[in-house]
Design an enzyme around this catalytic site. Structure first.
Site, PDB file in Angstrom:
ATOM      1  CB  CYS A  40      44.070  35.193  38.854  1.00 15.04           C
ATOM      2  SG  CYS A  40      43.979  36.953  39.164  1.00 15.04           S
ATOM      3  CG  ASP A  73      42.579  38.556  44.755  1.00 16.48           C
ATOM      4  OD1 ASP A  73      42.126  39.617  45.205  1.00 16.48           O
ATOM      5  OD2 ASP A  73      42.668  38.306  43.544  1.00 16.48           O
ATOM      6  CB  CYS A 112      40.028  40.375  40.456  1.00 21.49           C
ATOM      7  SG  CYS A 112      41.199  39.131  39.909  1.00 21.49           S
ATOM      8  CB  CYS A 138      45.493  41.591  44.109  1.00 26.74           C
ATOM      9  SG  CYS A 138      45.700  39.842  43.846  1.00 26.74           S
TER      10      CYS A 138
END
Lengths: 173, 138
Positions: free
Chosen positions: B106, B39, B63, B37
């Site tokens: 995450c 991140d 996110c 993603c």
């Protein structure tokens, strides 16, 4: 499905964008629903399927990240090993710094210049990484490709963020 | 997909956002990223002479779940010894925040970040972390 073959393009990373677009339009015309008004249900179903494939193929082939992943698959690397986290401190530090300067851009006297500079750097770095991927594919060295794809994904995200902040600032003008 | 109330709380009021001077020997810095993603997460700990984590700060570009995972983790590690902090598992974070399966990565990122911060502190202070000692033995 080999989308390079569907589009009649050589199975290489370095796809010529002009030919890709030309082939795409030709295939779109050939599968246009208007051509199948008098066709049987089955013919129409097949055509619909082709339309979906052509659209999917175009999205994949025009995008360097998806194209590289597709090419890896064709070359027999079914699930390109993708690390859950990347452990390259130098690279991450750079990404972090760029994200921070992007965040700070809003409070700068000329935020558009800051973002334009950043987008310029992103595009330079992206081209560099894509050249490296192309060289690896040419030498049939597939193993290092996955890691570079990962790095491209960070730049892709950074670019998205930069563009969304830019659009946001334009709205405020 | 909707976020749980706990994720929203951390997302809207993130705890301990910021940074420490990463050159300071009392500070351990962990930097990690998730290619899927894009991140990026930085987690820093400030460690006392007794080996207790006195303070922690983070900065996450990602996110809501990634922000919440790192925010929660900074709260958890404060007051813990390095060894205790090392034991924190991503599943505990995912459970506390009620993360859906697609967002579990995450919490993995947050676990990797605290481990990286502890490693960084250990290598700065001459101590040999688990990972490094394993490497040396191998």
């Amino acid at each position: 499905m080999n989308f390079f073959e569907l589009f009649g393009l050589p199975v290489i990373f370095d796809v010529d964008m002009v030919s890709l677009k030309q082939r795409f339009h030709k295939l779109q015309q050939a599968t246009h629903p208007d051509k199948f008004v008098l066709a049987t249900d089955q013919e129409r179903r097949v055509a619909m399927q082709k339309v979906t494939q052509v659209n999917e193929g175009f999205q994949i082939l025009k995008n360097p990240i998806l194209r590289a992943q597709h090419l890896l698959q064709i070359k027999g690397i079914e699930n390109p090993p993708q690390a859950k986290t990347i452990n390259d401190p130098q690279f991450l530090l750079q990404q972090m710094t760029w994200r921070e300067s992007l965040e700070d851009s809003r409070s700068q006297s000329d935020p558009f210049a800051v973002i334009a500079n950043l987008l310029d750097e992103i595009s330079k770095e992206t081209v560099k990484l894509e050249t490296v991927i192309n060289d690896y594919f040419k030498d049939d060295q597939l193993e290092p490709v996955a890691e570079i794809i990962s790095k491209l994904q960070f730049f892709h995200k950074l670019k998205q963020e930069a563009e969304s902040i830019e659009a946001d600032l334009e709205d405020q003008l | 997909m909707s976020y749980s109330d706990k994720v929203l709380d951390h997302y809207e009021n993130p705890r301990n956002v910021g940074s420490f001077d990463k050159e300071d020997t009392k500070i351990g810095t962990g930097m990690v990223g998730a290619p899927a993603c894009g991140d990026v997460m930085r987690l820093q700990i400030q460690v006392s002479e007794e080996g207790i984590i006195e303070d922690a700060k983070f900065k996450t570009y990602g996110c809501g779940s990634a922000i919440a995972s790192s925010s929660l983790l900074t709260e958890w590690v404060k007051g813990k010894t390095l060894e205790e902090a090392q034991q924190i598992k991503n599943t505990q974070i995912a459970e506390e925040l009620e993360l859906p399966p697609v967002k579990v990565h995450c919490s993995v990122l947050a676990e990797d970040a605290i481990k990286a911060a502890i490693d960084d502190y250990a290598s700065k202070n001459g101590a040999v972390s688990d990972k490094q000692s394993q490497k040396k033995l191998a």
